[in-house]
Design a protein around this motif. Structure first.
Motif: not given
Ligand code: UDP
Ligand code: MG
Length: 308
Positions: A122, A124, A126, A194-197
């Motif tokens: 991840r 980020t 957030t 990759s990915y956003k939280n």
């Protein structure tokens, strides 16, 4: 047809089991492979196991292992690795924080680009407290500097792996397990996606700051002996400082006839050195306790019931 096994460690996740299942079923409708889900109930105290059993009665692709008590996520992962039957295996959190749609990309990558592992990371953090993010970042930068393993910041346990890689992981029998380090230590060709939280669906995280701290200590003591060297160096440094201080005192007494004085400074020095000694013994103790646990060779988990 190839099969993907999904290991899902669950600790008090009663509200998430069904949502997770529904979500995953949708994903596999768009994939040309078979699957099995192995829920590992890690001694949950709520209705997690009942929810899993209901699904399992209804769909025979749903399997489960239930532990006699809470052994921790690392043990749950290990149990899943020992029991899965698929060609590829992945680990996913039950709270949908590991986006299942990423599995489609992972599967295509591992098949077509011939990787042994496609891992999620991840990018980020957030909705995570500032303190937690800061400490996590520091931990990853420290462990990367002082150990032989390289762990990407934000790396998750969520990854699709070949059996070759899992066999290597299973050959590491240590009881105090730090999977992120183990995944890196065994090597193999890994691709990062990759990915956003994503925030937890229901319930709350079982990781308090204290638990995270002890997880971090575990990681460091499992993959680095630098703290031991630092404590030896500190000892040498203290000897050097005290030697210089003795020389100064002798010099002052001989030249100026200055009698040594200063009760408070003496006490401060004693307390300071005592503190350093205890600190170093503490470091030694951390390693010794790991050795103690390893030599006892207790099982990593105890199964109460299973359907595999
Ligand atoms: N988990 C587990 N045993 C534990 C703690 C957690 O099996 O002792 C499971 C939990 O049910 C979840 C996954 O491990 O599926 C990750 O836990 P959590 O969401 O609490 O951690 P976070 O995502 O906050 O790092
Ligand atoms: Mg989670």
């Amino acid at each position: 047809m190839e099969m993907i096994s999904i290991i899902v460690p669950c600790f008090n996740e009663q509200e998430n089991i069904n949502i997770f299942y529904e979500y995953l079923i949708k994903i596999f409708k768009n994939m040309d492979c078979d699957f099995e889900i192995i829920f590992v109930d890690d001694g949950s105290q709520d209705k997690t196991l009942d929810e899993i059993k209901k699904l399992s009665n209804y769909n025979n692709k749903i399997k489960y292992i239930s532990f006699s008590r809470n052994f921790g996520k690392e043990s749950a992962i290990f149990a899943g690795f020992e029991k899965y039957k698929g060609d590829y295996v992945t680990i996913m959190d039950a709270d949908l924080q590991d986006p299942p749609e990423l599995l489609i990309d992972m599967y295509h990558t591992i098949r077509n680009e011939l990787y042994d592992c496609v891992a999620a990371r991840r990018i980020t953090r957030t909705n995570e407290s500032k303190l937690r993010s800061f400490l996590s970042k520091k931990f990853y930068s420290i462990i990367n500097k002082i150990s032989e393993v390289e762990i990407a910041d934000g790396a998750r346990d969520y990854r699709l792996m070949t059996r070759k890689m899992v066999n290597a992981i299973l050959s590491m029998k240590e009881c105090t397990r730090f999977s992120k380090g183990i995944f890196s230590w065994v090597g193999f060709h890994t691709k990062w996606l990759s990915y956003k939280n994503i925030t937890r669906t229901n319930g709350k995280t079982s990781w308090s700051l204290i638990k995270l701290f002890s997880y971090a200590i575990n990681g460091i003591t499992s993959f680095s002996d630098l703290p031991l060297s630092i404590s030896s160096l500190l000892g040498i440094l203290m000897c050097l400082i005290s030697f210089i201080m003795i020389c100064i005192i002798i010099f002052k007494t001989l030249i100026f006839g200055d009698p040594t004085s200063g009760y408070p400074s003496l006490i401060c020095t004693i307390v300071f050195i005592g503190g350093i000694q205890l600190f170093c013994i503490g470091i030694l103790g951390q390693y010794l306790s790991k050795v103690y646990i390893e030599v006892k060779k207790r099982p990593m988990y105890i199964i109460k019931e299973e359907k595999i």
